[in-house]
Enzyme design. Structure first.
Site, PDB file in Angstrom:
ATOM      1  N   CYS A 119       4.776  -7.119   7.277  1.00 26.26           N
ATOM      2  CA  CYS A 119       3.329  -6.918   7.061  1.00 26.26           C
ATOM      3  C   CYS A 119       2.499  -8.161   7.392  1.00 26.26           C
ATOM      4  O   CYS A 119       1.273  -8.080   7.459  1.00 26.26           O
ATOM      5  CB  CYS A 119       3.073  -6.465   5.635  1.00 26.26           C
ATOM      6  SG  CYS A 119       3.974  -4.968   5.220  1.00 26.26           S
ATOM      7  N   HIS A 252      -4.183  -7.842   4.304  1.00 28.20           N
ATOM      8  CA  HIS A 252      -3.233  -6.753   4.543  1.00 28.20           C
ATOM      9  C   HIS A 252      -3.535  -5.639   3.539  1.00 28.20           C
ATOM     10  O   HIS A 252      -3.708  -5.899   2.347  1.00 28.20           O
ATOM     11  CB  HIS A 252      -1.810  -7.292   4.372  1.00 28.20           C
ATOM     12  CG  HIS A 252      -0.784  -6.211   4.315  1.00 28.20           C
ATOM     13  ND1 HIS A 252      -0.750  -5.178   5.228  1.00 28.20           N
ATOM     14  CD2 HIS A 252       0.239  -5.982   3.441  1.00 28.20           C
ATOM     15  CE1 HIS A 252       0.248  -4.369   4.920  1.00 28.20           C
ATOM     16  NE2 HIS A 252       0.857  -4.831   3.844  1.00 28.20           N
ATOM     17  N   ASN A 282      -0.622   1.853   3.600  1.00 27.81           N
ATOM     18  CA  ASN A 282      -0.109   0.561   4.073  1.00 27.81           C
ATOM     19  C   ASN A 282       0.546   0.784   5.440  1.00 27.81           C
ATOM     20  O   ASN A 282       1.597   1.426   5.521  1.00 27.81           O
ATOM     21  CB  ASN A 282       0.895   0.042   3.040  1.00 27.81           C
ATOM     22  CG  ASN A 282       1.499  -1.294   3.426  1.00 27.81           C
ATOM     23  OD1 ASN A 282       1.399  -1.731   4.576  1.00 27.81           O
ATOM     24  ND2 ASN A 282       2.150  -1.934   2.469  1.00 27.81           N
TER      25      ASN A 282
HETATM   26  O1  UT7 Z   1       3.307  -4.263   2.391  1.00 28.18           O
HETATM   27  C1  UT7 Z   1       4.000  -5.266   1.740  1.00 28.18           C
HETATM   28  C2  UT7 Z   1       3.390  -5.583   0.496  1.00 28.18           C
HETATM   29  N1  UT7 Z   1       3.679  -4.564  -0.499  1.00 28.18           N
HETATM   30  C3  UT7 Z   1       2.952  -4.555  -1.584  1.00 28.18           C
HETATM   31  O2  UT7 Z   1       2.035  -5.318  -1.706  1.00 28.18           O
HETATM   32  C4  UT7 Z   1       3.336  -3.615  -2.720  1.00 28.18           C
HETATM   33  C5  UT7 Z   1       3.174  -4.347  -4.031  1.00 28.18           C
HETATM   34  N2  UT7 Z   1       3.448  -3.530  -5.224  1.00 28.18           N
HETATM   35  C6  UT7 Z   1       2.626  -2.543  -5.603  1.00 28.18           C
HETATM   36  O3  UT7 Z   1       1.645  -2.248  -4.949  1.00 28.18           O
HETATM   37  C7  UT7 Z   1       2.913  -1.851  -6.929  1.00 28.18           C
HETATM   38  O4  UT7 Z   1       3.939  -2.550  -7.603  1.00 28.18           O
HETATM   39  C8  UT7 Z   1       3.309  -0.368  -6.769  1.00 28.18           C
HETATM   40  C9  UT7 Z   1       2.116   0.435  -6.311  1.00 28.18           C
HETATM   41  C10 UT7 Z   1       4.442  -0.231  -5.775  1.00 28.18           C
HETATM   42  C11 UT7 Z   1       3.758   0.202  -8.101  1.00 28.18           C
HETATM   43  O5  UT7 Z   1       2.727   0.030  -9.081  1.00 28.18           O
HETATM   44  P1  UT7 Z   1       3.086  -0.550 -10.508  1.00 28.18           P
HETATM   45  O6  UT7 Z   1       1.822  -0.580 -11.274  1.00 28.18           O
HETATM   46  O7  UT7 Z   1       3.814  -1.849 -10.319  1.00 28.18           O
HETATM   47  O8  UT7 Z   1       3.997   0.584 -11.097  1.00 28.18           O
HETATM   48  P2  UT7 Z   1       5.483   0.464 -11.682  1.00 28.18           P
HETATM   49  O9  UT7 Z   1       6.456   0.190 -10.591  1.00 28.18           O
HETATM   50  O10 UT7 Z   1       5.453  -0.468 -12.851  1.00 28.18           O
HETATM   51  O11 UT7 Z   1       5.725   1.920 -12.213  1.00 28.18           O
HETATM   52  C12 UT7 Z   1       4.992   2.441 -13.350  1.00 28.18           C
HETATM   53  C13 UT7 Z   1       5.473   3.850 -13.646  1.00 28.18           C
HETATM   54  C14 UT7 Z   1       6.980   3.964 -13.726  1.00 28.18           C
HETATM   55  O12 UT7 Z   1       7.289   4.895 -14.750  1.00 28.18           O
HETATM   56  P3  UT7 Z   1       7.759   4.378 -16.206  1.00 28.18           P
HETATM   57  O13 UT7 Z   1       8.986   3.558 -15.962  1.00 28.18           O
HETATM   58  O14 UT7 Z   1       6.604   3.554 -16.718  1.00 28.18           O
HETATM   59  O15 UT7 Z   1       7.982   5.648 -16.948  1.00 28.18           O
HETATM   60  C15 UT7 Z   1       7.368   4.569 -12.401  1.00 28.18           C
HETATM   61  O16 UT7 Z   1       8.563   5.313 -12.476  1.00 28.18           O
HETATM   62  O17 UT7 Z   1       5.073   4.725 -12.591  1.00 28.18           O
HETATM   63  C16 UT7 Z   1       6.196   5.476 -12.131  1.00 28.18           C
HETATM   64  N3  UT7 Z   1       6.003   5.767 -10.720  1.00 28.18           N
HETATM   65  C17 UT7 Z   1       5.350   6.852 -10.271  1.00 28.18           C
HETATM   66  N4  UT7 Z   1       4.790   7.878 -10.917  1.00 28.18           N
HETATM   67  C18 UT7 Z   1       4.183   8.815 -10.176  1.00 28.18           C
HETATM   68  C19 UT7 Z   1       6.403   5.024  -9.648  1.00 28.18           C
HETATM   69  N5  UT7 Z   1       6.017   5.619  -8.508  1.00 28.18           N
HETATM   70  C20 UT7 Z   1       5.364   6.754  -8.873  1.00 28.18           C
HETATM   71  C21 UT7 Z   1       4.737   7.766  -8.157  1.00 28.18           C
HETATM   72  N6  UT7 Z   1       4.156   8.774  -8.850  1.00 28.18           N
HETATM   73  N7  UT7 Z   1       4.672   7.771  -6.796  1.00 28.18           N
END
Ligand code: UT7
Length: 325
Positions: A119, A252, A282
């Protein structure tokens, strides 16, 4: 006379198939996987992304974007003497998508190569092109970010498959006697390979390992927020500029929360932040030139404006470029 490089045209292209969060949620529900428009918007700011048809490659998307950029700059492909494509989803293992693109543009002879910095690819590529132009190696470069990330998504992993899309963006970067690119700052730290990778490789006629994207989202999020501020500050310092000199921030486009966090750290009002993640998702190396072109064509960004471009992604890689348009 000091020789500089300057962007003289921008272009972009999105494949026609637009997939909304609801479309994706329905598709995943068919696999027994739950997600929702609300979750995706709240956590990322993404509303929709575009997916290319199966036979379309990153060089196909790049070709459209390059034609638009060439038209905007008043050049034809025959004027191009350097092609750099930033991509992590090339058409083939080799040759480069840049060489394939060169042929599709109907030209031959000039150097053409891919840059692989995921990225951060576009900020890496434009920095390399700037260096080649300033040292006399080229006069009219096509610098492209082009991706078909839909090919490497695991549609059984809801934590990643809702985040990415396909597309391409391009700029014509030309030799100039007035400064365009003012400074850049690039980094990599390979100790973080595992937090964002496609761990497969081709060996003996087979794919070894997993040819699908794997990401520890929270680890990437934390690193991204920190390094993006550092890279922007280092770039400003190299150019002898301060936060207030930035007219537009084009980070990005991965997650609206990371983008807004970076803008706040640079004390920029949020209306100085270019946002296309809502409509593009993205698109990895394509996201910055796609956002740049959208803002130029939408009339937001004007000639003479000072832009801060910032990339961050797999490697771990990150970097920033400050430029006058
Ligand atoms: O391009 C390279 C750069 N990449 C990035 O910059 C990505 C950076 N990271 C992010 O943008 C975020 O970490 C994410 C968008 C990927 C995830 O957001 P988050 O606020 O960190 O969520 P999380 O991973 O802490 O997940 C929270 C909850 C989890 O459930 P529990 O464990 O709290 O019950 C996940 O299982 O959300 C759940 N979850 C979803 N629920 C519905 C994860 N993905 C999904 C989904 N739909 N698609």
């Amino acid at each position: 006379m000091t020789l500089y490089s300057r962007i003289t045209g921008t272009g972009s292209y999105l494949p026609p198939r637009r997939v909304t969060n609801d479309d994706l949620a329905r598709e995943l529900a068919g696999r027994g996987i739950e997600t929702s428009d609300q979750w995706i918007i709240e956590r990322t700011g993404i509303r929709a992304r575009h997916f290319a048809a199966p036979e379309v490659t990153s060089s196909d998307l790049a070709l459209h974007a390059c034609r638009h950029a060439l038209e905007a700059s008043g050049h034809s492909a025959r004027d191009v003497d350097l092609i750099i494509v930033a991509t992590s989803t090339p058409d083939m293992v080799f040759p480069s998508s840049a060489a394939i693109l060169q042929n599709k543009l109907g030209i031959a002879g000039c150097p053409a190569f891919d840059v692989q910095a995921v990225c951060s690819g576009f900020v890496y590529a434009i920095t390399v092109a700037d260096a080649m132009i300033r040292t006399g190696g080229a006069k009219c470069a096509l610098v492209v970010g082009a991706e078909v990330f839909s090919r490497i998504l695991d549609f059984n992993d809801r934590t990643t498959c809702v985040l990415f899309g396909d597309g391409a963006g391009a700029v014509v970067l030309e030799a100039s006697d007035t400064p365009g690119i003012l400074a850049s700052d690039l980094h990599a730290d390979g100790s973080h390979v595992g937090i964002l990778c496609v761990p497969g490789n081709v060996s003996g006629g087979q794919v070894l390992g997993t040819p699908l994207l794997r990401m520890d989202g929270q680890a990437v999020f934390k690193l991204a927020v920190r390094v993006l501020e550092d890279a922007a500050r280092a770039t400003l310092a190299k150019a002898g500029k301060v936060d207030a000199d930035i007219d537009w921030l084009i980070p990005h486009q991965a997650n609206i929360r990371i983008m807004q966090g970076t803008a706040k750290k640079l004390k920029l009002p949020l209306d100085k932040l270019i946002v296309t993640v809502d409509e593009h998702g993205n698109t990895s190396a394509a996201s910055i030139p796609l956002a740049l072109d959208a803002a130029v064509r939408g009339g937001k960004i004007k000639k003479g404006d000072t832009l801060m471009l910032e990339g961050v992604g797999g490697g771990f890689t990150w970097g920033a470029v400050l430029l006058n348009l």
